[in-house]
Design an enzyme around this catalytic site. Structure first.
Site, PDB file in Angstrom:
ATOM      1  N   ASP A   1     -61.393  20.058  -4.359  1.00 16.57           N
ATOM      2  CA  ASP A   1     -62.741  20.501  -4.760  1.00 16.57           C
ATOM      3  C   ASP A   1     -62.946  20.883  -6.226  1.00 16.57           C
ATOM      4  OD1 ASP A   1     -62.363  20.709  -2.049  1.00 16.57           O
ATOM      5  OD2 ASP A   1     -63.036  22.757  -1.886  1.00 16.57           O
TER       6      ASP A   1
ATOM      7  N   GLN B   1     -59.437  22.991  -7.396  1.00 24.50           N
ATOM      8  CA  GLN B   1     -58.318  23.325  -6.513  1.00 24.50           C
ATOM      9  C   GLN B   1     -57.120  22.498  -6.961  1.00 24.50           C
ATOM     10  OE1 GLN B   1     -58.601  25.527  -3.236  1.00 24.50           O
ATOM     11  NE2 GLN B   1     -59.474  26.194  -5.165  1.00 24.50           N
TER      12      GLN B   1
ATOM     13  N   GLU C   1     -68.360  24.178   4.548  1.00 19.55           N
ATOM     14  CA  GLU C   1     -67.580  24.561   3.374  1.00 19.55           C
ATOM     15  C   GLU C   1     -68.426  24.390   2.103  1.00 19.55           C
ATOM     16  OE1 GLU C   1     -63.028  23.730   4.525  1.00 19.55           O
ATOM     17  OE2 GLU C   1     -64.056  21.909   3.907  1.00 19.55           O
TER      18      GLU C   1
ATOM     19  N   TRP D   1     -60.343  14.107   2.864  1.00 15.42           N
ATOM     20  CA  TRP D   1     -59.187  14.768   3.481  1.00 15.42           C
ATOM     21  C   TRP D   1     -58.396  13.851   4.407  1.00 15.42           C
ATOM     22  CZ3 TRP D   1     -57.075  18.813   1.553  1.00 15.42           C
ATOM     23  CH2 TRP D   1     -57.838  19.760   0.879  1.00 15.42           C
TER      24      TRP D   1
HETATM   25  C1  FRU Z   1     -62.809  22.128   0.970  1.00 11.22           C
HETATM   26  C2  FRU Z   1     -61.793  23.234   1.150  1.00 11.22           C
HETATM   27  C3  FRU Z   1     -62.430  24.578   0.888  1.00 11.22           C
HETATM   28  C4  FRU Z   1     -61.268  25.420   0.502  1.00 11.22           C
HETATM   29  C5  FRU Z   1     -60.407  24.445  -0.260  1.00 11.22           C
HETATM   30  C6  FRU Z   1     -58.943  24.689  -0.127  1.00 11.22           C
HETATM   31  O1  FRU Z   1     -62.286  20.898   0.623  1.00 11.22           O
HETATM   32  O2  FRU Z   1     -61.237  23.154   2.435  1.00 11.22           O
HETATM   33  O3  FRU Z   1     -63.171  25.081   1.972  1.00 11.22           O
HETATM   34  O4  FRU Z   1     -61.650  26.505  -0.279  1.00 11.22           O
HETATM   35  O5  FRU Z   1     -60.731  23.157   0.201  1.00 11.22           O
HETATM   36  O6  FRU Z   1     -58.233  23.910  -1.036  1.00 11.22           O
END
Ligand code: FRU
Length: 488
Positions: A40, A56, A222, A305
């Protein structure tokens, strides 16, 4: 490990390891992982006149792991500068990860709001996960986590809300007051978006539930974002565990917009229109910022994912989309690449063609890093653009005019895993024409239809030598194309 040593270690590691990435392997105008894994976009915001993007980040592996925040900045959304890893999971309240969040500028300081994750075992050996919202404040490079962290906990949510699924805060400021929304799981087992308010970033108050999934669109929601746009308000969410709904939503993780009216007193968004943000295979967790000239710009993670496709030889995994300008037209969310991209166009080619008998190709129409617009009209049945082709491997975008469908297909792109390869969306001609703008940056294909009415974004990891492009169809399709190389 103390705070500084965990961050220090990540910073040293990324600097050394990044040197091993072969020149020319990375995309040229899309932001991608410095080394290791990214997902993200986080903290997409303006700071001291530049745009910052965090993400991330797990530098040590090409797969997800304990989340750090990586960091880059840009003046124009196209040319990016790599900055050192911003934060690491190094506190008792975020030791299992600094999950997604957002950022803003406050009196010359850069404020990050993120989710601190903890995981402990209770006496029965059961895993107890907690996700809570935290703040870190910095100068654009180094950040200090507040001693008051975590500043928002799930205990502040309505009864029955999950204590474990509560993440991805989006913070903004309005007239000196801070607001935040986050993703949460309500007692009905599906998503809800709580709204919070604070005067000082430390003490937060729960104001209400802005929007509820009520088991209509997946489960957990999310990465929410919430902002005013063209007289309306827009809530963006990324639902997990959706079941497919026609051609609008596919199974698994999706992205969705809700356009509506914000009833601020009731802390509620009155829904007016709901739709998918992107119809491709690789798009998730988008986030927006507002530019100084008032544009709302969105960036998303250009991966998904469930279908991991990163080639084995890469030391990095994960890219972001081209930042996209948002508008609302006829009750829909419209998105187009930021106008700054046009400053990097070179080598214009203009051609006209008819796909009556056989494949049509043009000597100078080839490449893997380009911006190409094709407008097609006529009384034909099917029109196809074949890209990233070397004879053996190729990827197609097909308009089935009779059915009104646009089909992306990477089945023959050289994929060595049995992952999902095609996706279909509805598409309509406008004034007798279908307009497709394709941005390709080595491994990415972003398709914008009819001036941004729909977007379709996917990865292809075909060898970069496969750069041929041609056109074919059934029936007599007439098309006009304009193509530019993008050079950064
Ligand atoms: C979305 C997510 C978020 C979380 C992050 C963890 O892709 O699952 O909800 O904060 O990735 O890496």
């Amino acid at each position: 490990m103390t705070q500084s040593s965990r961050l220090q270690k990540a910073r040293e590691y990324e600097t050394e390891k990044a040197k091993l990435i072969p020149e020319g392997q990375k995309p040229s105008f899309h932001i991608c992982s410095p080394v290791g894994w990214i997902n993200d976009p986080n903290g997409f915001s303006t700071y001291q006149g530049e745009y910052h993007l965090f993400y991330q980040y797990h530098p040590y592996d090409r797969h997800w792991g304990p989340m750090h925040w990586g960091h880059s900045k840009t003046k124009d959304f196209i040319k990016w500068e790599q900055l050192p890893c911003a934060i690491a999971p190094d506190e008792e309240y975020d030791g299992q990860g600094c999950f997604s969040g957002s950022a803003l500028e406050m009196n010359d300081r850069q404020v990050l709001m993120y989710t601190g994750v903890t995981e402990k075992e209770n006496e029965d050996g059961e895993k107890i996960v907690r996700q809570r919202q935290c703040i870190a404040i910095g100068d654009g490079i180094n950040f200090e986590k507040l001693p008051e962290n975590p500043v928002i906990t799930a205990e502040m949510l309505p009864e029955g809300s999950s204590l474990a699924d509560f993440r991805d805060p989006k913070i903004w400021e309005e007239d000196g007051v801070f607001y935040a929304v986050a993703g949460s799981l309500s007692e009905d087992g599906s998503g809800q978006i709580p709204l919070f308010e604070s005067k000082d970033l430390k003490k937060w108050e729960f104001k209400g539930i802005l929007a509820k999934c009520e088991n209509r669109y997946g489960k957990m929601w999310e990465c929410p974002d919430f902002f005013p746009l063209d007289e309306k308000h827009v809530l963006i969410v990324s639902p997990q565990f959706m079941t497919a709904k026609g051609l609008e939503f596919h199974g698994g993780n999706n992205t969705m917009y809700i356009i509506g009216n914000f009833r601020k007193k009731e802390a509620r968004l009155e829904e007016e229109a709901i739709g998918s943000i992107d119809y491709g295979l690789d798009f998730y967790a988008p986030q927006t910022l507002q530019t100084e000239d008032g544009r709302r710009v969105m960036i998303g993670w250009l991966q998904n994912w469930d279908n991991y496709m990163t080639p084995d030889e890469f030391l990095w995994s994960g890219m972001m989309t081209i930042p996209r300008e948002l508008q609302i037209k006829e009750g829909r969310l419209i998105q187009n690449p930021v106008r700054e991209l046009e400053n990097y166009r070179e080598n214009e080619r203009i051609h006209h063609g008819t796909t009556e008998e056989k494949q049509v190709c043009f000597e100078d129409v080839r490449g893997r890093t380009f911006d190409m617009t094709v407008e097609v009209s006529g009384e034909y049945e099917e029109f196809r653009i074949v890209l990233a082709s070397d004879g053996e491997f190729y990827t197609t975008v097909t308009f089935d005019r009779k059915k009104g469908l646009l089909i992306f297909d990477r089945t023959y792109s050289g994929q060595r895993k049995d992952s999902i390869c095609t996706r279909t969306m509805k598409a309509e001609e406008e004034n007798g024409k279908l307009k497709m703008r394709i941005l390709m940056d080595k491994y990415t294909l972003e398709l914008f239809v009819n001036d941004g009415k729909q977007a379709m974004t996917s990865l292809i990891y075909t060898d970069l030598k496969a750069d041929k492009i041609f056109f074919e169809g059934e029936g007599k399709a007439e098309f006009a194309l304009t193509m530019y190389d993008i050079r950064v």
